[in-house]
Each structure stands twice: as C-alpha cells, then as structure tokens.
Motif scaffolding. Structure first.
Motif, PDB file in Angstrom:
ATOM      1  N   PRO A 571      72.474  12.904  21.191  1.00  0.00           N
ATOM      2  CA  PRO A 571      72.953  13.510  21.672  1.00  0.00           C
ATOM      3  C   PRO A 571      73.549  11.872  22.895  1.00  0.00           C
ATOM      4  O   PRO A 571      73.382  11.230  22.182  1.00  0.00           O
ATOM      5  N   PRO A 572      75.121  12.204  23.275  1.00  0.00           N
ATOM      6  CA  PRO A 572      75.715  11.354  23.855  1.00  0.00           C
ATOM      7  C   PRO A 572      75.163   9.863  24.531  1.00  0.00           C
ATOM      8  O   PRO A 572      75.677   8.866  24.825  1.00  0.00           O
ATOM      9  N   ASP A 573      74.027  10.480  25.357  1.00  0.00           N
ATOM     10  CA  ASP A 573      73.727   9.503  26.267  1.00  0.00           C
ATOM     11  C   ASP A 573      72.778   8.025  25.865  1.00  0.00           C
ATOM     12  O   ASP A 573      72.530   7.690  25.747  1.00  0.00           O
ATOM     13  N   ALA A 574      72.300   8.622  23.485  1.00  0.00           N
ATOM     14  CA  ALA A 574      71.505   7.988  22.882  1.00  0.00           C
ATOM     15  C   ALA A 574      73.164   6.774  22.615  1.00  0.00           C
ATOM     16  O   ALA A 574      72.173   5.832  21.938  1.00  0.00           O
ATOM     17  N   PHE A 575      74.296   7.395  22.228  1.00  0.00           N
ATOM     18  CA  PHE A 575      75.365   6.540  21.961  1.00  0.00           C
ATOM     19  C   PHE A 575      76.443   5.400  22.675  1.00  0.00           C
ATOM     20  O   PHE A 575      76.469   4.819  22.158  1.00  0.00           O
ATOM     21  N   ILE A 576      77.047   6.888  23.662  1.00  0.00           N
ATOM     22  CA  ILE A 576      77.809   5.577  24.327  1.00  0.00           C
ATOM     23  C   ILE A 576      77.451   5.301  24.851  1.00  0.00           C
ATOM     24  O   ILE A 576      78.022   3.930  25.412  1.00  0.00           O
ATOM     25  N   PRO A 577      76.285   5.001  26.070  1.00  0.00           N
ATOM     26  CA  PRO A 577      76.406   3.425  26.486  1.00  0.00           C
ATOM     27  C   PRO A 577      76.359   2.284  25.699  1.00  0.00           C
ATOM     28  O   PRO A 577      76.363   0.978  26.385  1.00  0.00           O
ATOM     29  N   LEU A 578      75.701   3.144  23.923  1.00  0.00           N
ATOM     30  CA  LEU A 578      75.769   1.629  23.224  1.00  0.00           C
ATOM     31  C   LEU A 578      76.714   1.033  23.454  1.00  0.00           C
ATOM     32  O   LEU A 578      77.364   0.209  23.064  1.00  0.00           O
ATOM     33  N   ALA A 579      77.361   1.764  22.912  1.00  0.00           N
ATOM     34  CA  ALA A 579      79.157   1.848  22.938  1.00  0.00           C
ATOM     35  C   ALA A 579      79.732   0.441  23.844  1.00  0.00           C
ATOM     36  O   ALA A 579      80.710  -0.468  23.810  1.00  0.00           O
ATOM     37  N   GLU A 580      79.645   1.355  25.238  1.00  0.00           N
ATOM     38  CA  GLU A 580      79.769   1.115  26.729  1.00  0.00           C
ATOM     39  C   GLU A 580      78.985  -0.965  26.406  1.00  0.00           C
ATOM     40  O   GLU A 580      80.086  -1.911  26.764  1.00  0.00           O
ATOM     41  N   ASN A 581      78.330  -0.700  25.770  1.00  0.00           N
ATOM     42  CA  ASN A 581      77.928  -2.163  25.818  1.00  0.00           C
ATOM     43  C   ASN A 581      77.671  -3.089  24.906  1.00  0.00           C
ATOM     44  O   ASN A 581      77.771  -4.763  24.738  1.00  0.00           O
ATOM     45  N   THR A 582      78.583  -2.700  23.772  1.00  0.00           N
ATOM     46  CA  THR A 582      78.884  -3.528  22.722  1.00  0.00           C
ATOM     47  C   THR A 582      79.860  -3.748  22.201  1.00  0.00           C
ATOM     48  O   THR A 582      80.604  -4.895  21.945  1.00  0.00           O
ATOM     49  N   GLY A 583      81.177  -3.078  23.050  1.00  0.00           N
ATOM     50  CA  GLY A 583      82.448  -3.088  23.282  1.00  0.00           C
ATOM     51  C   GLY A 583      82.866  -2.450  21.895  1.00  0.00           C
ATOM     52  O   GLY A 583      84.203  -2.362  21.744  1.00  0.00           O
ATOM     53  N   LEU A 584      82.297  -1.257  21.398  1.00  0.00           N
ATOM     54  CA  LEU A 584      82.621  -0.567  20.296  1.00  0.00           C
ATOM     55  C   LEU A 584      83.717   0.615  21.371  1.00  0.00           C
ATOM     56  O   LEU A 584      83.774   1.232  20.577  1.00  0.00           O
ATOM     57  N   ILE A 585      83.687   0.746  22.420  1.00  0.00           N
ATOM     58  CA  ILE A 585      83.801   1.455  23.112  1.00  0.00           C
ATOM     59  C   ILE A 585      85.033   1.931  23.239  1.00  0.00           C
ATOM     60  O   ILE A 585      86.156   2.865  23.347  1.00  0.00           O
ATOM     61  N   GLY A 586      86.401   0.723  22.963  1.00  0.00           N
ATOM     62  CA  GLY A 586      87.265   0.720  22.440  1.00  0.00           C
ATOM     63  C   GLY A 586      88.087   1.365  21.608  1.00  0.00           C
ATOM     64  O   GLY A 586      88.809   2.306  21.626  1.00  0.00           O
ATOM     65  N   ALA A 587      87.186   1.403  20.496  1.00  0.00           N
ATOM     66  CA  ALA A 587      87.625   2.270  19.406  1.00  0.00           C
ATOM     67  C   ALA A 587      87.301   3.374  19.613  1.00  0.00           C
ATOM     68  O   ALA A 587      87.600   4.604  18.447  1.00  0.00           O
ATOM     69  N   LEU A 588      86.119   3.743  20.043  1.00  0.00           N
ATOM     70  CA  LEU A 588      85.146   4.986  20.318  1.00  0.00           C
ATOM     71  C   LEU A 588      86.200   6.336  21.398  1.00  0.00           C
ATOM     72  O   LEU A 588      86.423   7.031  20.673  1.00  0.00           O
ATOM     73  N   THR A 589      87.244   5.474  22.536  1.00  0.00           N
ATOM     74  CA  THR A 589      87.866   5.970  23.045  1.00  0.00           C
ATOM     75  C   THR A 589      88.645   6.643  22.780  1.00  0.00           C
ATOM     76  O   THR A 589      89.373   7.497  22.821  1.00  0.00           O
ATOM     77  N   ARG A 590      89.279   5.442  21.384  1.00  0.00           N
ATOM     78  CA  ARG A 590      90.596   5.291  21.209  1.00  0.00           C
ATOM     79  C   ARG A 590      90.866   6.866  20.343  1.00  0.00           C
ATOM     80  O   ARG A 590      91.515   7.835  20.235  1.00  0.00           O
ATOM     81  N   GLN A 591      89.066   7.198  19.054  1.00  0.00           N
ATOM     82  CA  GLN A 591      88.916   8.123  18.201  1.00  0.00           C
ATOM     83  C   GLN A 591      89.063  10.013  19.610  1.00  0.00           C
ATOM     84  O   GLN A 591      89.928  10.645  19.035  1.00  0.00           O
ATOM     85  N   VAL A 592      88.812   9.478  20.338  1.00  0.00           N
ATOM     86  CA  VAL A 592      88.546  10.498  21.262  1.00  0.00           C
ATOM     87  C   VAL A 592      90.095  11.335  21.404  1.00  0.00           C
ATOM     88  O   VAL A 592      90.528  12.400  21.847  1.00  0.00           O
ATOM     89  N   LEU A 593      91.032  10.173  22.262  1.00  0.00           N
ATOM     90  CA  LEU A 593      91.872  10.697  22.237  1.00  0.00           C
ATOM     91  C   LEU A 593      92.487  11.351  21.124  1.00  0.00           C
ATOM     92  O   LEU A 593      93.630  11.929  21.582  1.00  0.00           O
ATOM     93  N   ASP A 594      92.601  10.156  20.296  1.00  0.00           N
ATOM     94  CA  ASP A 594      93.149  10.772  18.824  1.00  0.00           C
ATOM     95  C   ASP A 594      93.071  12.540  18.519  1.00  0.00           C
ATOM     96  O   ASP A 594      93.788  13.093  18.198  1.00  0.00           O
ATOM     97  N   LEU A 595      91.540  12.719  18.701  1.00  0.00           N
ATOM     98  CA  LEU A 595      90.920  14.001  18.618  1.00  0.00           C
ATOM     99  C   LEU A 595      91.976  14.966  19.462  1.00  0.00           C
ATOM    100  O   LEU A 595      91.787  16.158  18.699  1.00  0.00           O
TER     101      LEU A 595
END
Length: 783
Positions: A571-595
């Motif tokens: 579920p998104p609640d399990a990994f999106i907060p993890l990405a936000e707290n570790t700085g991985l959210i930048g790469a994740l947002t870029r992939q979402v925009l790309d898709l």
C-alpha cells in the motif's frame, strides 16, 4: 594540630663547598706528610746510631786485637789481658746485638756476631797456648786461624757500615723532602682557608643582597607572598598579603599571630588543606599547588555560601627552609576568581542554551544516560518527550525574531513550572524542546504528562503587549527495560513520535514501531524501493474527477502503486512516507511524472486527451530544480503544460511558505495548474491563499466523509466550498463515498467530486473501458 619545627641548616654555596673540600684534603695530606717525615727522621737517626755503633765495634775489635798481640808478645800478662778482653768483648757483643738500622737485617747482624765470636775464640786459644812449648806447631796453626777471623769480621763491619751510611743518607734526604712537602701543603691549606673565608663572606653578602632584592620585589608585586615556618609562625608578609589579611604593616604582633589571621580568612572547608600542604612541602620535591578560598575583602565580589563571600586563590607551596633569609615554607598566591568564573561560564554555556538557560542537547544526553543507568538498577522505565512548536516560523516572520526569542523563554518557563523538580526541560534548538522524566510507570503515564504540558501551552503568551497563541506537537517514548536503551535511541524514537503527532495534528503521539521508518524492516523496504525505481515495479492507477455540473470527466488523479516481487502489492501508506523521510521522494516524484506524462501522450495520440493530476511533497517544493525537471519531462513527452495538474498539500505549503510560493509561481508561469490538496487540515490563511498561483482547492477527505454524521463537519465543507467560489477557485471534494454526499456537495456549489462512489482508482486500460461505459451522474443520483 601539632607542627614540628625542623632545624634549619645554613646554605653553603657550591664554590664555598669546593674550597672546604680542598682544605680538608690538604689537611689530610699534611698529616700524612708529617707522619712520613717523622718516620723518615726516626729511620735516619737509627741509621746514624747504627753507624756509630759499627765504628765503636770496629775500634773495639782493633783494641782487642792489639791487647791480644801485647799478651802474646809478653808485654802484658795473660791474666790482665784476659780480664780486659772479657769485659771489652761483652760490650762489643752487646753493641753488635743492639744494631738497628734501615738496611740491616737480623741475618746480617747474626752473621757479624758469629764472625766476631769466632775471632774471639781463636784469640782465646792463642792465649792459652802461650806457655805450652810442646805446642809450638799448634800455636802457628792457631795464629793462622786468628788472622782470617779478624779480617773477616773487619770486612763485615766495613760492609755493614757502608750499607747503613747509604740508608742513613737516603732517609735523611727523604725526611728533608717530607718536611719541605709538609711546609708547602701547610702554606696551600692556609691559602685555601683564607680564600674560603673570603669567598664565604662574599657569598653571604651576595645572598643578603639577593634576599633584600627579592623581598623588595615581593613587596612591589601584586602576588601574595607569605613565609611560614612549620611551627606555624609567619615570618614574612608581602604588602599584597597584608591587604588580603586586612592588617596594618605597623602591627607589632602581626607575625606572631599571622597564621591565626590566615586561618580565620580561609574557608572552613579549606583550612585543613592549608596545614596539610605546609607539612607536605619538602626541599627535594616539586612545589605543591592547590586552590584555597579566602574571604573576600570589602567591596569585592565572589562566590557566596552560608559561611560568607569567598574568592578563589591558586596557592603554591615550596619548602625553602635551607635558604638564608627565607628559612620556611614559601606560599605564593594569586587571585583566580575571575578566571574560574569564566571557566565555569564556558562550561555552563557548553551545557546550556544561551537564550533560555535550559540544558542543551549535550547535557540532556548525559542526564538521559544517567537516568537509564538508575532505571536499569531500580527496575523502572524513563520517559522522554520531544516538543515542537507549530507555526513558530510565522511568528518570527511576522513579528520578528525578538518576539520569537521572548516566546521561547516563556515556553521554557511554562514547561518547567508544569513539571517536577527531578524532571529536566531542555532546548534542542530552534523551536524544539525535550523533557526527561526520570521515572514513569509506562507509555500512558508519559503521555499523560505530555497532555498536561500541551494544555499548559494552550493559553496565550503575552510578549510586549502582544498575545501569542502557541500549539505544540509532542512525541513520547519510554525506555525498554528488556533491552539496553541509549540516549540516541530514545531521542530518535521520540522524534519519530513527534513527527507523527505533527503530521496527524493530534497534539500528542506515543512512539509506535510501525510508524518508525528507521526500523530494520523499513530500511529493508527502502532498499527494495530503490531497486523498484529501476526494475519497473512501480505503476500508476488513475481515479476519475467528475464535474458536478454536467457529470463530465474532466481529469484524473494519478496514484502510485508498487507490486513487490516477493511481498505482493504494497500500500502507498507503507512506502510513500518512507520515501518522504529519506529524500528518495525526489526520484519517486520524477518517475510518477514520467509515467503520468507518458500516459498523457498516449491518450493524446489516441485522440482522447485527459488532464492528469500528480501529487507532490514538501521536499519537492524545497527543490530549486523542480520546475526545470517538470519542464524537461513535459518537453520530453511532448505534453502541453495545461494538461498537467500538480497537487500540493496545505502542510507542505506551510513548511516554507516563501520558497513554496516562489516555486509555484515559476510552475504556474509555464501553464501548469496548481491545486491545494487536503485543504482544511492545515492553517493556511486567506491572505496566503490569495498570494498563491492556485486554480483548484481540494476539500480534505476527512471532512467530506464525516459531514453526513456531523453537522459541524458539514459546515466546514460548505465554508471551504464557499471560500473557493469567492476566490474564483475550482473546488474539488475527494473521498466521496455515497450518492447522498454527491447531492449535498452539488447543493453546496462544489464543482468537482472524486471518490469510490464514482469510480475506484484503475489502470489506464481499465480507465479507457470505464470512460466508454460512463453515462454521467444521473445513474448515481436518480431515485
């Protein structure tokens, strides 16, 4: 206490010591030479006597031979001759036997005596044969034996006389040399003694001048100088010492009672240390050094306690009992009160916050470690609270840092007043505080204290006539007795809980391992998420957004999904907060925009263009390159900016309003639609809304889902929709679950709805199929 007075021995400089040692050696040599000269003189005297005795023996021998000849020749009768010969021979034998001289051995004396007696026997036999006519032949034989014996004795006497003469001469010469050496050494010793006395006088005068000079220097020096004997008698006080003791130099009884005056001026707890240091000083040891507290003079500042006001002195003790002019223990002291106060202030600042005076992180960490040890020893947990003030940055930006600083001071005082004396309130930095509870029952007990502090900060704080309202988010954790906790671990867990409380706007939150992104499971999941970005494990689903005016499909929201190769759908609640707290959210947002933009291009190519909304996070708004990243992706996929909607949460805007506004303005200038997501859950003001380049306002789903059961929530939804309409914004209600909610939202004037009652999130092919089957709102809200 009894003080033993040690006998003082005057100092002897090294030069004087060398002269003294030389004089002693000269005296010893003089004595030896005198003894040698005396012995040599005695030897010479014995040799002279022996020489005289040998001469006497030679004369006697000659006389005896003459008497024998006279008797043999008839000139003297034999009776008279024999009588005279017996007497003379006895004297001669005694002389020979008594010979004693250097160079004469007992064997030589014995040989001489034997030869002499052989001669005497031969002469007697010759006399006995004088009247015997029948023994004429015998007389000739006897005469032949007398002459050799006589000549043998004479030769021995001459030989021994020569030896004795040579020994006597040599002994005399040696005796003369010894006398001369004795005289020379005596003269040398006299010179040494004279020079030594003269040098001693010079040294004594020099020492006296040096002592006088040092006393003058001590008199002019601000350093306190005291000379104290081991019996406690003070023999010298410098002017600085007199000022310190507050006595007059003309006081006749000053030195006799100096030690008593000193003890009265010294702190009661340091008096034993003074006496012990005086007794411990030794001439052959390094100077002792310690610190003593002395009563402050009138007008001076110092450290105050129940016994009075005291200043700190660094005192050095050195034993100079063997130094002329000192002859006691030298005490030198200088005032280090200001220096110690500065050191204490530096130490205090290293462990305390400059603004509030509260303990800082370093001191808090130390106290946490101590509390953990005490808790482990006695079997009780400790509690730790992290407190973060909400919207504190607004106060700084609006009123200035002075108001913010004063508010922090008052908040710290309010926290202290609400806690026990054993609890510790610390400021970690910025608007963040921490509270250490050394003993709590459990997490619920610690949370109860947290709510008490939360309530204590609800009242307004008055800062220079301005009432300021403060809210706080408090994270709570307690130590675990079953494991070995650390201060860093407790701080990290309390910090996690605080961010949970801030994110959920609950005020207080206890630590829950499931919400901790720093657990081993979460770290493993983070590694998997990094790999998922490059392994095509992430994909998008799309949820339609339907117009409540005509039921048309105006846009979709792109929602990220992760299909893990081993764990399945996460579920998104399990990994999106993890990405936000570790700085991985930048790469994740870029992939979402790309898709999302790739799918938008596909729909455009299929002739069914559709606007897509993509969520962004607070970290994206802090990325100065984010607008250029979006522009590059739009260009890469050939999608018009108007086809993209960026949704920004209200809490992300409030993290840094100025930077967020600047970034959103650059994005809006490209033609991208900006939407505020979850509006109503934060604290955005109308003024801030009007300054932002937004065109869409999404009502928080929690209000929409609760409005059918709670009239207050319904009023909030109605107010937000009316606010959006008044500001000329498109209003979107998300989380719509029932047809009744659709009817109400339409009656409120809401523009767009999104929720499961309309359609669930679905993949792009499923959305295409859904679009072909969609017949509008009439199907849902018809009776």
């Amino acid at each position: 206490m009894a003080i033993v007075l040690r006998r003082a021995r005057p100092a002897r400089p090294e030069q004087v010591r060398r002269y003294t040692r030389a004089a002693i050696w000269a005296l010893l040599v003089l004595c030896v030479l005198m003894i040698v000269a005396l012995l040599l003189g005695q030897a010479a005297n014995r040799a002279v006597r022996a020489q005289s005795d040998l001469a006497t023996v030679a004369s006697d021998l000659y006389a005896q031979d003459a008497m024998t000849w006279r008797a043999v020749s008839g000139r003297t009768d034999d009776v008279t001759a024999l009588a005279w010969l017996d007497a003379s021979r006895a004297r001669t034998a005694a002389k020979i036997t008594g010979l004693d001289s250097p160079g004469l051995t007992s064997a030589q004396v014995g040989d001489l005596l034997t030869s002499y007696r052989a001669y005497a026997r031969a002469a007697d036999r010759e006399l006995q044969l004088l009247n015997d006519s029948e023994n004429q032949m015998a007389d000739a034989e006897v005469r032949q034996s007398v002459d050799p014996a006589y000549h043998q004795t004479r030769r021995q006497i001459r030989t021994l006389s020569g030896q004795v003469s040579r020994k006597a001469s040599r002994a005399g010469q040696m005796a003369d040399i010894g006398v001369a050496g004795t005289f020379g050494v005596a003269v040398l010793m006299f010179g040494l003694l004279t020079s030594g006395r003269r040098l001693s006088r010079i040294v004594e005068e020099t020492q006296a001048r040096g002592v006088l000079r040092y006393r003058m220097l001590a008199a002019e020096s601000p350093v306190i100088v005291v000379v104290m004997r081991r019996d406690g008698l003070v023999t010298f006080l410098s002017p600085a010492a007199e000022r310190m003791l507050e006595v007059e130099p003309a006081d006749s009884g000053l030195l006799e009672k100096g030690s008593e005056v000193m003890l009265q001026r010294i702190h009661p707890g340091d008096r034993t240390l003074l006496l012990t240091s005086v007794l411990s000083a030794r001439p052959d040891s390094r100077g002792l050094r310690t610190e003593l507290r002395l009563r402050a003079a009138q007008g001076q500042s110092g450290e105050k306690d129940a016994a009075g006001l005291w200043r700190t002195y660094e005192v050095s003790f050195r034993d100079h009992s063997d130094q002329p002019g000192v002859e006691g223990v030298l005490l030198t002291a200088h005032d280090v009160t200001e220096q110690r106060e500065l050191q204490n202030e530096i130490h205090r600042r290293a462990l305390h916050d400059d603004l509030t005076g509260l303990p800082n992180r370093a001191l808090l960490t130390d106290r946490i470690q101590q509390a953990l040890r005490d808790g482990a020893r006695h079997g009780f947990p400790i509690g730790l609270l992290i407190i973060d003030l909400d919207r504190f940055k607004e106060i700084n930006d609006t009123l200035g840092h002075h108001y913010g600083d004063e508010l922090l001071i008052q908040v710290g005082q309010a926290l202290q007043q609400s806690l026990r004396d054993v609890d510790t309130v610390a400021r970690l930095g910025g608007d963040e505080f921490a509270v250490l509870l050394p003993q709590v029952s459990d997490l619920n007990g610690a949370c109860a204290v947290a709510w008490k502090l939360h309530d204590a900060m609800e009242g307004p704080f008055l800062v220079e006539g301005v009432e300021l309202d403060v809210e706080a988010s408090i994270g709570v954790t307690v130590s675990e007795l079953a494991t070995q906790d650390s201060a860093a671990g407790l701080l990290q867990r309390a910090d996690v809980a605080m961010y949970v409380a801030k994110g959920r706007s609950t005020g207080v939150a206890g630590y829950d391992p499931l919400e901790d992104v720093n657990t081993i499971e979460r770290l493993a999941l983070l590694g998997d998420l990094r790999r998922a970005l490059s392994n095509d494990e992430l994909y998008l689903v799309y949820q339609p957004k339907i117009s409540l005016t005509d039921g048309a499909l105006g846009s979709v929201e792109a929602l990220l999904r992760w299909k893990h190769p081993e764990r399945g759908l996460i579920p998104p609640d399990a990994f999106i907060p993890l990405a936000e707290n570790t700085g991985l959210i930048g790469a994740l947002t870029r992939q979402v925009l790309d898709l999302a933009l790739a799918q938008s291009r596909a729909w455009m190519d299929a002739g069914t263009p559709l606007r897509i909304a993509v969520n962004t996070s607070a970290r994206n708004l802090h990325d100065e390159e984010f607008d250029r990243t979006v522009r590059g992706l739009l260009t890469q996929h050939g999608v018009e900016p108007s086809m993209l909607i960026l949704e920004v949460t209200e809490s992300a805007l409030m993290a840094d309003p100025v930077r967020a506004r600047q970034l959103l303005q650059r994005l809006a200038a490209q033609g991208i639609t900006i939407s505020i997501d979850d509006f109503g859950a934060g604290y955005t003001s109308i003024k801030q809304l009007r300054s932002l380049p937004i065109t869409e306002l999404k009502v928080d789903r929690s209000f929409v889902q609760a409005m059918e059961q709670d009239e207050g929530e319904e009023l909030i939804v109605r107010s937000v929709i009316e606010l959006g309409r008044n500001l000329g914004l498109t209003t979107v209600a998300e989380g719509v679950e029932t047809p009744e909610a659709l009817v109400k939202l339409a009656s409120f004037g809401c523009d767009v709805a999104q929720g499961y009652v309309l359609a669930k999130p679905m993949t792009a092919p499923d959305l295409d199929h859904w679009r072909s089957q969609w017949r509008g709102l009439a199907v849902l809200i018809s009776p």
